[in-house]
Design an enzyme around this catalytic site. Structure first.
Site, PDB file in Angstrom:
ATOM      1  N   PHE A  18      47.179 -46.477   4.398  1.00 48.77           N
ATOM      2  CA  PHE A  18      45.977 -45.807   4.924  1.00 48.77           C
ATOM      3  C   PHE A  18      44.694 -46.426   4.334  1.00 48.77           C
ATOM      4  CE2 PHE A  18      43.396 -41.777   3.894  1.00 48.77           C
ATOM      5  CZ  PHE A  18      42.615 -41.871   5.032  1.00 48.77           C
ATOM      6  N   ILE A  19      44.471 -46.251   3.055  1.00 52.23           N
ATOM      7  CA  ILE A  19      43.209 -46.743   2.466  1.00 52.23           C
ATOM      8  C   ILE A  19      43.219 -48.272   2.412  1.00 52.23           C
ATOM      9  CG2 ILE A  19      41.696 -46.659   0.437  1.00 52.23           C
ATOM     10  CD1 ILE A  19      43.037 -43.915  -0.227  1.00 52.23           C
TER      11      ILE A  19
ATOM     12  N   LEU B 289      55.890 -52.406   3.157  1.00 54.83           N
ATOM     13  CA  LEU B 289      56.081 -51.704   4.440  1.00 54.83           C
ATOM     14  C   LEU B 289      57.108 -50.579   4.287  1.00 54.83           C
ATOM     15  CD1 LEU B 289      55.924 -54.685   6.987  1.00 54.83           C
ATOM     16  CD2 LEU B 289      54.081 -53.204   6.183  1.00 54.83           C
TER      17      LEU B 289
ATOM     18  N   THR C 153      43.344 -41.956  -8.663  1.00 56.89           N
ATOM     19  CA  THR C 153      43.082 -40.672  -8.008  1.00 56.89           C
ATOM     20  C   THR C 153      42.461 -39.665  -8.970  1.00 56.89           C
ATOM     21  OG1 THR C 153      44.216 -38.766  -7.046  1.00 56.89           O
ATOM     22  CG2 THR C 153      45.507 -40.088  -8.548  1.00 56.89           C
ATOM     23  N   ASP C 154      41.764 -38.687  -8.407  1.00 61.48           N
ATOM     24  CA  ASP C 154      41.208 -37.610  -9.252  1.00 61.48           C
ATOM     25  C   ASP C 154      42.311 -36.693  -9.779  1.00 61.48           C
ATOM     26  OD1 ASP C 154      41.849 -36.293  -6.869  1.00 61.48           O
ATOM     27  OD2 ASP C 154      39.847 -35.445  -6.556  1.00 61.48           O
ATOM     28  N   GLU C 155      43.526 -36.804  -9.200  1.00 52.60           N
ATOM     29  CA  GLU C 155      44.597 -35.886  -9.630  1.00 52.60           C
ATOM     30  C   GLU C 155      45.023 -36.120 -11.078  1.00 52.60           C
ATOM     31  OE1 GLU C 155      47.708 -34.999  -6.936  1.00 52.60           O
ATOM     32  OE2 GLU C 155      46.419 -35.186  -5.194  1.00 52.60           O
TER      33      GLU C 155
ATOM     34  N   TYR D  64      53.566 -37.146  -9.084  1.00 54.25           N
ATOM     35  CA  TYR D  64      52.660 -38.174  -8.525  1.00 54.25           C
ATOM     36  C   TYR D  64      51.481 -38.390  -9.479  1.00 54.25           C
ATOM     37  CZ  TYR D  64      48.646 -39.940  -5.893  1.00 54.25           C
ATOM     38  OH  TYR D  64      47.525 -40.648  -5.504  1.00 54.25           O
TER      39      TYR D  64
ATOM     40  N   LYS E 255      50.446 -41.773 -11.648  1.00 56.39           N
ATOM     41  CA  LYS E 255      49.154 -42.474 -11.517  1.00 56.39           C
ATOM     42  C   LYS E 255      48.441 -42.494 -12.879  1.00 56.39           C
ATOM     43  CE  LYS E 255      47.420 -43.946  -8.283  1.00 56.39           C
ATOM     44  NZ  LYS E 255      47.491 -45.277  -7.640  1.00 56.39           N
TER      45      LYS E 255
ATOM     46  N   LEU F 149      47.540 -33.444   4.864  1.00 52.48           N
ATOM     47  CA  LEU F 149      47.070 -32.245   5.569  1.00 52.48           C
ATOM     48  C   LEU F 149      46.413 -32.512   6.929  1.00 52.48           C
ATOM     49  CD1 LEU F 149      46.632 -29.104   5.271  1.00 52.48           C
ATOM     50  CD2 LEU F 149      44.343 -29.666   4.520  1.00 52.48           C
TER      51      LEU F 149
HETATM   52  P1  NAD Z   1      49.639 -44.757   1.572  1.00 50.68           P
HETATM   53  O1  NAD Z   1      50.866 -44.029   1.173  1.00 50.68           O
HETATM   54  O2  NAD Z   1      49.052 -44.525   2.922  1.00 50.68           O
HETATM   55  O3  NAD Z   1      49.888 -46.334   1.464  1.00 50.68           O
HETATM   56  C1  NAD Z   1      50.567 -46.903   0.388  1.00 50.68           C
HETATM   57  C2  NAD Z   1      50.923 -48.345   0.783  1.00 50.68           C
HETATM   58  O4  NAD Z   1      51.609 -48.940  -0.327  1.00 50.68           O
HETATM   59  C3  NAD Z   1      51.843 -48.437   1.995  1.00 50.68           C
HETATM   60  O5  NAD Z   1      51.407 -49.460   2.862  1.00 50.68           O
HETATM   61  C4  NAD Z   1      53.196 -48.802   1.392  1.00 50.68           C
HETATM   62  O6  NAD Z   1      54.011 -49.570   2.262  1.00 50.68           O
HETATM   63  C5  NAD Z   1      52.786 -49.592   0.161  1.00 50.68           C
HETATM   64  N1  NAD Z   1      53.792 -49.534  -0.895  1.00 50.68           N
HETATM   65  C6  NAD Z   1      54.407 -48.427  -1.383  1.00 50.68           C
HETATM   66  N2  NAD Z   1      55.310 -48.788  -2.314  1.00 50.68           N
HETATM   67  C7  NAD Z   1      55.246 -50.130  -2.430  1.00 50.68           C
HETATM   68  C8  NAD Z   1      55.922 -51.076  -3.237  1.00 50.68           C
HETATM   69  N3  NAD Z   1      56.870 -50.692  -4.100  1.00 50.68           N
HETATM   70  N4  NAD Z   1      55.585 -52.379  -3.120  1.00 50.68           N
HETATM   71  C9  NAD Z   1      54.640 -52.782  -2.240  1.00 50.68           C
HETATM   72  N5  NAD Z   1      53.984 -51.925  -1.427  1.00 50.68           N
HETATM   73  C10 NAD Z   1      54.281 -50.616  -1.529  1.00 50.68           C
HETATM   74  O7  NAD Z   1      48.600 -44.460   0.419  1.00 50.68           O
HETATM   75  P2  NAD Z   1      47.016 -44.261   0.478  1.00 50.68           P
HETATM   76  O8  NAD Z   1      46.727 -42.855   0.757  1.00 50.68           O
HETATM   77  O9  NAD Z   1      46.433 -45.320   1.311  1.00 50.68           O
HETATM   78  O10 NAD Z   1      46.662 -44.525  -1.061  1.00 50.68           O
HETATM   79  C11 NAD Z   1      46.425 -45.846  -1.528  1.00 50.68           C
HETATM   80  C12 NAD Z   1      46.084 -45.786  -3.007  1.00 50.68           C
HETATM   81  O11 NAD Z   1      44.931 -44.974  -3.209  1.00 50.68           O
HETATM   82  C13 NAD Z   1      47.187 -45.182  -3.864  1.00 50.68           C
HETATM   83  O12 NAD Z   1      47.238 -45.887  -5.069  1.00 50.68           O
HETATM   84  C14 NAD Z   1      46.721 -43.736  -4.091  1.00 50.68           C
HETATM   85  O13 NAD Z   1      47.214 -43.261  -5.311  1.00 50.68           O
HETATM   86  C15 NAD Z   1      45.229 -43.931  -4.126  1.00 50.68           C
HETATM   87  N6  NAD Z   1      44.434 -42.751  -3.701  1.00 50.68           N
HETATM   88  C16 NAD Z   1      44.699 -42.125  -2.511  1.00 50.68           C
HETATM   89  C17 NAD Z   1      43.881 -41.061  -2.113  1.00 50.68           C
HETATM   90  C18 NAD Z   1      44.097 -40.346  -0.799  1.00 50.68           C
HETATM   91  O14 NAD Z   1      43.451 -39.327  -0.551  1.00 50.68           O
HETATM   92  N7  NAD Z   1      44.963 -40.818   0.078  1.00 50.68           N
HETATM   93  C19 NAD Z   1      42.832 -40.637  -2.935  1.00 50.68           C
HETATM   94  C20 NAD Z   1      42.616 -41.297  -4.153  1.00 50.68           C
HETATM   95  C21 NAD Z   1      43.413 -42.370  -4.524  1.00 50.68           C
HETATM   96  O1  DAU Z   2      42.869 -35.983  -4.598  1.00 50.06           O
HETATM   97  C1  DAU Z   2      43.349 -37.226  -4.215  1.00 50.06           C
HETATM   98  C2  DAU Z   2      44.740 -37.098  -3.670  1.00 50.06           C
HETATM   99  O2  DAU Z   2      44.625 -36.455  -2.409  1.00 50.06           O
HETATM  100  C3  DAU Z   2      45.465 -38.436  -3.516  1.00 50.06           C
HETATM  101  O3  DAU Z   2      45.632 -39.019  -4.781  1.00 50.06           O
HETATM  102  C4  DAU Z   2      46.832 -38.249  -2.841  1.00 50.06           C
HETATM  103  O4  DAU Z   2      47.435 -39.507  -2.624  1.00 50.06           O
HETATM  104  C5  DAU Z   2      46.604 -37.551  -1.523  1.00 50.06           C
HETATM  105  O5  DAU Z   2      47.849 -37.295  -0.916  1.00 50.06           O
HETATM  106  C6  DAU Z   2      45.829 -36.245  -1.707  1.00 50.06           C
HETATM  107  O6  DAU Z   2      46.636 -35.269  -2.398  1.00 50.06           O
HETATM  108  P1  DAU Z   2      46.679 -33.717  -1.934  1.00 50.06           P
HETATM  109  O7  DAU Z   2      47.930 -33.121  -2.419  1.00 50.06           O
HETATM  110  O8  DAU Z   2      45.409 -33.028  -2.260  1.00 50.06           O
HETATM  111  O9  DAU Z   2      46.716 -33.941  -0.327  1.00 50.06           O
HETATM  112  P2  DAU Z   2      47.570 -33.261   0.841  1.00 50.06           P
HETATM  113  O10 DAU Z   2      46.987 -33.743   2.127  1.00 50.06           O
HETATM  114  O11 DAU Z   2      49.020 -33.393   0.631  1.00 50.06           O
HETATM  115  O12 DAU Z   2      47.187 -31.721   0.685  1.00 50.06           O
HETATM  116  C7  DAU Z   2      45.846 -31.264   0.747  1.00 50.06           C
HETATM  117  C8  DAU Z   2      45.867 -29.774   0.498  1.00 50.06           C
HETATM  118  O13 DAU Z   2      46.498 -29.116   1.601  1.00 50.06           O
HETATM  119  C9  DAU Z   2      46.673 -29.372  -0.729  1.00 50.06           C
HETATM  120  O14 DAU Z   2      46.045 -28.264  -1.356  1.00 50.06           O
HETATM  121  C10 DAU Z   2      48.019 -28.949  -0.176  1.00 50.06           C
HETATM  122  C11 DAU Z   2      47.650 -28.373   1.190  1.00 50.06           C
HETATM  123  N1  DAU Z   2      48.689 -28.540   2.238  1.00 50.06           N
HETATM  124  C12 DAU Z   2      49.199 -29.804   2.461  1.00 50.06           C
HETATM  125  C13 DAU Z   2      50.170 -30.005   3.412  1.00 50.06           C
HETATM  126  C14 DAU Z   2      50.733 -31.388   3.641  1.00 50.06           C
HETATM  127  C15 DAU Z   2      49.112 -27.459   3.004  1.00 50.06           C
HETATM  128  O15 DAU Z   2      48.616 -26.317   2.820  1.00 50.06           O
HETATM  129  N2  DAU Z   2      50.076 -27.669   3.936  1.00 50.06           N
HETATM  130  C16 DAU Z   2      50.640 -28.892   4.192  1.00 50.06           C
HETATM  131  O16 DAU Z   2      51.540 -28.997   5.063  1.00 50.06           O
END
Ligand code: NAD
Ligand code: DAU
Length: 352
Positions: free
Chosen positions: A14-15, A38, A133-135, A158, A162, A198
């Protein structure tokens, strides 16, 4: 302008796909190598528009595979790494924690070791930029914000994986003088997000008139940032951030889940031309996530003060555009939700 060979890990996710697109298009003098295993979350369809670019290269591979990682570093001699590859979904980390330790912790160590080994600890002009991540900071009460000084207190497997990877990056910086930057970002939303998170999950379910599983009482708070704003912050930090510094990135945009879901339902009714209140009828309160963090909120004043970055996209505009993207890209959604997705959905939500 300098020529750089940049390894972006997780670029098919995604990102990562938004970061790859930005760097490939904006910096034709950089060679961008996208390394991605992938997994279920990685999808090359996310990058169809840049795959023919002269400065874009895709490498399929796993950051857990040490000989393979060493070989690509030796072959390409990357000047910089932007490391996004990770297992990223909290719910999956509750059912399969080891996958998170293996990819997020050991995978990061493998990249750090390979980076050290090719530059033999002479790192002039190099950088390892770790996306986190902020988590890692744990959960906030009703008030307060996460700053770069907030002590780490990760609460899910998770978040702990991280946090461990952040610690490793800093430890390599301290011990081997490996040049690094880390950014910790809040919840991203936008196009190309896998529909386990979500917003895309709920958009998909509303479209298919499936129930909307709200965990617990829905009064959990997240700070939402558009993925394109995150990619621009990553660009800013990569080019202007200081060595060994950490930057928090956030949207200044807190929503309780239930308020966000209500807003989403209203917008979906309008877009699908359904009578008001139709989507909201799908809201179903289900069993809470184990160890659910109550509230995340980022103090993003350091990156604004020191690097002049702040989010550009308003939430209203960003959410509306995001819904439109999922409604228009039906093929993308159908492809990613076929096969293994159905089994995942059943396992995660059955009996909740
Ligand atoms: P995502 O799950 O959409 O994508 C992760 C990617 O990493 C995928 O393309 C997957 O194929 C690849 N990958 C997974 N395991 C792998 C491995 N062993 N070797 C090579 N490639 C691998 O994740 P995202 O939401 O795009 O997050 C990207 C980064 O940003 C992560 O490090 C996550 O912790 C961080 N992040 C995400 C969020 C969020 O809200 N999604 C917020 C803050 C930080
Ligand atoms: O804060 C950054 C993080 O945000 C990233 O590091 C993670 O990769 C990313 O997945 C995200 O984590 P969250 O757990 O906050 O995201 P998620 O979309 O899973 O959930 C958002 C909120 O919604 C959380 O409070 C859980 C709730 N939720 C989620 C799902 C999937 C529901 O209530 N129902 C659901 O089915």
């Amino acid at each position: 302008m300098n020529t750089l060979k940049i390894l972006i890990t997780g670029g098919a996710g995604f990102i990562g796909s938004h970061v790859v697109r930005r760097f490939v298009n904006k910096y034709p003098n950089y060679e961008i190598y996208n390394l991605d295993a992938l997994t279920y979350a990685g999808n090359l369809e996310n990058l169809r528009d840049v795959e023919g670019a002269a400065n874009y290269h895709f490498i399929k591979g796993d950051i857990k595979d040490i000989p393979f990682i060493n070989s690509i570093f030796e072959k390409h001699q990357f000047d910089a790494v932007i490391h996004l590859a990770a297992e990223s979904h909290v719910d999956r980390s509750i059912t399969e924690p080891n996958a998170f330790i293996e990819t997020n912790v050991l995978g990061t160590a493998n990249l750090l070791n390979a980076f050290r080994s090719i530059w033999k600890d002479h790192f002039e002009g190099k950088q390892f930029y770790h996306i986190s991540t902020d988590e890692v900071y744990g959960s906030l009460g009703e008030t307060g914000l996460f700053t770069e000084e907030t002590p780490y207190d990760p609460q899910s497997p998770y978040a702990a994986s991280k946090a461990a990877s952040d610690h490793l990056v800093r430890a390599y910086g301290n011990t081997y003088k490996l040049p690094f930057k880390i950014s910790n970002c809040s919840n991203n939303y936008g196009p190309n997000q896998f529909p386990e998170k979500l917003l895309p999950l709920f958009i998909h379910n509303i479209k298919n008139q499936k129930s909307l599983p709200v965990y617990g009482d829905g009064k959990y708070t997240r700070d939402w940032l558009h993925v394109i704003d995150h990619a621009s912050a990553i660009d800013t930090i990569f080019h202007s951030g200081k060595n060994t510094e950490t930057y928090n990135i956030g949207g200044l945009n807190e929503w309780t889940n239930i308020d966000l879901i209500q807003l989403l339902c209203e917008q979906m009714d309008e877009k699908l031309k359904s009578p008001k209140g139709t989507a909201a009828q799908l809201i179903t309160f289900v069993k809470d996530r184990a160890g659910h963090d109550k509230r995340y909120a980022i103090d993003a004043s350091k990156i604004e003060r020191e690097l002049g970055w702040k989010p550009k996209m308003t939430f209203e505009e960003g959410l509306s555009q995001t819904i439109d993207w999922y409604l228009e890209n039906t093929d993308w959604l159908v492809n990613v939700t076929s096969g293994a997705y159905q089994a995942y959905y059943q396992k995660m939500y059955e009996g909740r």
